[in-house]
Design an enzyme around this catalytic site. Structure first.
Site, PDB file in Angstrom:
ATOM      1  N   GLU A 119      -7.249   0.442  -4.141  1.00  0.00           N
ATOM      2  CA  GLU A 119      -7.159   0.345  -2.674  1.00  0.00           C
ATOM      3  C   GLU A 119      -8.451  -0.152  -2.018  1.00  0.00           C
ATOM      4  O   GLU A 119      -8.402  -1.051  -1.176  1.00  0.00           O
ATOM      5  CB  GLU A 119      -6.751   1.701  -2.090  1.00  0.00           C
ATOM      6  CG  GLU A 119      -5.291   2.009  -2.366  1.00  0.00           C
ATOM      7  CD  GLU A 119      -4.934   3.464  -2.197  1.00  0.00           C
ATOM      8  OE1 GLU A 119      -5.768   4.254  -1.711  1.00  0.00           O
ATOM      9  OE2 GLU A 119      -3.807   3.834  -2.554  1.00  0.00           O
TER      10      GLU A 119
ATOM     11  N   ASP B 252       0.877  -1.172   0.000  1.00  0.00           N
ATOM     12  CA  ASP B 252       0.000   0.000   0.000  1.00  0.00           C
ATOM     13  C   ASP B 252       0.912   1.219   0.000  1.00  0.00           C
ATOM     14  O   ASP B 252       1.484   1.582   1.031  1.00  0.00           O
ATOM     15  CB  ASP B 252      -0.877  -0.058   1.265  1.00  0.00           C
ATOM     16  CG  ASP B 252      -1.663   1.232   1.480  1.00  0.00           C
ATOM     17  OD1 ASP B 252      -1.701   2.080   0.572  1.00  0.00           O
ATOM     18  OD2 ASP B 252      -2.233   1.374   2.579  1.00  0.00           O
TER      19      ASP B 252
ATOM     20  N   ASP C 226     -12.676   5.568   2.913  1.00  0.00           N
ATOM     21  CA  ASP C 226     -11.219   5.709   2.997  1.00  0.00           C
ATOM     22  C   ASP C 226     -10.845   7.184   3.103  1.00  0.00           C
ATOM     23  O   ASP C 226     -10.841   7.907   2.103  1.00  0.00           O
ATOM     24  CB  ASP C 226     -10.597   5.056   1.743  1.00  0.00           C
ATOM     25  CG  ASP C 226      -9.076   5.175   1.729  1.00  0.00           C
ATOM     26  OD1 ASP C 226      -8.502   5.811   2.628  1.00  0.00           O
ATOM     27  OD2 ASP C 226      -8.465   4.627   0.795  1.00  0.00           O
TER      28      ASP C 226
ATOM     29  N   LYS D  91       2.593  10.924  -3.914  1.00  0.00           N
ATOM     30  CA  LYS D  91       1.460  10.204  -4.487  1.00  0.00           C
ATOM     31  C   LYS D  91       0.491  11.134  -5.225  1.00  0.00           C
ATOM     32  O   LYS D  91      -0.246  10.710  -6.097  1.00  0.00           O
ATOM     33  CB  LYS D  91       0.731   9.499  -3.333  1.00  0.00           C
ATOM     34  CG  LYS D  91      -0.318   8.517  -3.764  1.00  0.00           C
ATOM     35  CD  LYS D  91      -0.812   7.734  -2.578  1.00  0.00           C
ATOM     36  CE  LYS D  91      -1.876   6.748  -2.989  1.00  0.00           C
ATOM     37  NZ  LYS D  91      -2.316   5.920  -1.880  1.00  0.00           N
TER      38      LYS D  91
END
Ligand code: AMP
Length: 537
Positions: free
Chosen positions: A178, A15, A200, A77
């Site tokens: 994810e 992850d 999330d 990211k």
């Protein structure tokens, strides 16, 4: 039935987070997180160049952020796989203390010392560090990995993460979304028949997905999110509040001191996290500034109730997005059987309380928000070469289209389309007679090109006018294009260029000029407003 044979080669589930990265592997059919060399279960996704010229990765890199912010790369990211000229990158340039520059292919890149690094190189360093850690822990060389990405990542971003994996020495067996990985960690081999919602809320982004679980079939029904809503926005509210109060007290603007600001940032985040556990904290930063040669200390008590007031609207926004995603599938909140939490910010008590009132049930306990994505990725990796072990039916989170009439996007592949999928259309004539056909491909929700991400341009022979072209999405949600070549028949074609076309460069430049042309708020107005928050990220 005999137990399935163990994999010959171990495969890691990774992850790769905005704030932290987590790696897991499966042993005896049980997924486990691999601890870092510092004994923690997560590695900060930070790369830095020390004052002595050493490249640092992880906690040591993060620890020097206060003293060396220009040479500390975090939040990669959000930049990876994006064009330098894209609207998102142009906005992020003012958020980050380090330099974001244009790479050789027009992509966003970063500067550390005198060297320009691509974002896949930066993320590759984090992944490479994890690889070494995992190998030391497992006592074996590991070359295979499944890496998770946000569901809303576009084609460029997915490709760039694969590239980062390759640079770290991995064979990336699969890119997985994810929320899908989190669902796997929750439901794998449990024989469930449920609709679940994955909520999330991470460091930088909010992502929500609704899935139908039927045994080991995981079908994503709908997905949505906000790429600019995450823990850092919560921190910014506290920072604004601290700056305001300090200004009121001392008439000193701490926002003008990068080191003071970085200390306040750290103090705000620590206070926020502590308020998850205890009802009152104090942000205590001695000698934050000087005034007329005398030291000034910063000492501010903050209660959970005050924090809730500061961030209420941010939490409410996540629920509007959940409702929108449910509505797309004609679902009501009470039709959700379980809520799975992912991302550190989802631990906040206010989020948990609101989940209870909104959905009429508490979120599922026992699925660890920091670890479940890596665990799910590891489970997927472990099952990849086992027949029928798990079936994932994922969806495209953002439409893909081509430049259409009047500079607007003509959609070819629609949002929430189940993948793999193919959509075909007839090729239009060239823009100029006698020239090749040019197709500029974009991905994003907006009809306006400037808001979408440019994926690349295709250049096809004029003789193919009126012939079929296929846009195909594979199971990793990567785009492959093939067309009916009059001479060679159906054949795959790659992007002639990924360099941003003039039309998009111009549109972004105009948009930015328009913004800069709008009157800027004065000091007092800016204090409570979002602009400061923007500049600080
Ligand atoms: P992630 O991207 O999932 O690692 O999430 C990181 C974000 O979660 C950061 O903004 C953290 O400040 C936030 N966070 C981590 N732990 C907590 C906690 N216990 N309470 C509130 N926020 C947290």
């Amino acid at each position: 039935m005999p137990p399935p044979a163990a994999r010959e080669k171990p495969i890691l589930g990774i992850d790769l987070g905005t704030t932290n990265t987590c790696v897991a592997h499966v042993r005896n059919r049980i997924p486990r997180v691999v601890p870092t060399d510092k004994g923690s279960l997560i590695l900060p996704s930070v790369v830095a160049l020390s004052e002595k010229g050493d490249l640092l990765v992880g906690a040591v890199a993060r620890d020097q952020m206060v003293t060396n912010p220009q040479n500390t790369i975090y939040g990669a990211k959000r930049l990876i796989g994006r064009k330098f000229s894209s609207k998102v990158v142009q906005e992020l340039r003012s958020y980050y203390a380090y330099q974001i520059v244009e790479g050789p292919q027009g992509e966003a890149a970063v500067k550390l010392g005198n060297r320009v690094y691509s974002l896949p190189e930066i993320s590759g360093m984090v992944l490479g560090h994890l690889k070494k850690m995992a190998e030391a822990f497992l006592g074996r060389i590991t070359t295979e990995a499944v890496i998770s990405v946000p569901a809303y990542y576009n084609d460029n971003q997915r490709q760039a993460v694969k590239e980062a994996g390759r640079l770290a020495g991995f064979e990336v067996k699969r890119i997985v979304n994810e929320p899908t990985a989190a669902a796997l960690a929750y439901g794998f081999n449990r024989g469930l028949d449920q609709k679940i919602l994955v909520y999330d809320l991470g460091g930088g982004t909010f992502d929500v997905s609704v899935l139908q679980l039927s045994g080991n079939v995981f079908e994503v029904l709908a997905t949505g999110g906000d790429t600019f809503l995450g823990g850092v926005d919560f921190d910014n509210r506290i920072i604004d509040w601290v700056l305001d109060a300090f200004w009121e007290q001392h008439k000193v603007d701490l926002a003008t001191s990068p080191i003071a600001l970085q200390r306040i940032k750290n103090g705000a985040e620590t206070a926020k996290i502590d308020l998850t556990l205890i009802p009152n904290v104090t942000i205590d930063l001695p000698y934050i500034e000087e005034k007329k040669g005398k030291p000034l200390d910063l000492r501010m008590p903050l209660s959970r109730g005050q924090l809730n007031d500061l961030v209420q609207d941010l939490v409410d926004r996540t629920f509007s997005i959940c409702d929108r995603v449910l509505e797309e599938k004609g679902l009501r909140p009470d039709q959700i059987d379980e809520i799975i939490l992912v991302g550190g910010q989802s631990r906040m008590p206010l989020v948990q309380e609101k989940l209870l009132t909104h959905f009429g049930r508490p979120p599922r306990k026992g699925v660890h928000p920091d670890e479940c994505v890596a665990l799910g990725a590891a489970l997927l990796g472990d099952s990849l070469d086992k027949i029928d072990a798990v079936t994932l039916v994922d969806v495209l989170s953002m439409p893909i289209g081509i430049l259409g009439a009047q500079g607007r996007m003509r959609r070819v592949l629609d949002k929430n389309l189940a993948i793999p999928a193919t959509r075909s259309f007839r090729l239009p004539p060239p823009r100029e007679p006698g020239q090749p056909i040019e197709l500029d491909i974009y991905q994003g929700e907006s009809d306006e090109l400037v808001d979408n991400e440019f994926l690349g341009s295709l250049r096809l022979p004029a003789a193919a006018t009126g012939r079929r072209i296929d846009f195909k999405l594979d199971e990793e949600c990567l785009l492959k294009v093939s067309f009916d070549d009059p001479e060679k028949g159906m054949r795959e074609v790659s992007f002639a260029t990924r360099d941003t076309p003039e039309v998009l460069r111009r549109a972004v430049a105009e948009e930015l000029a328009r913004r800069q042309g709008t009157p800027q708020p004065g000091r007092e107005e800016r204090r409570g407003g979002g602009l400061f928050g923007w500049l600080r990220r």
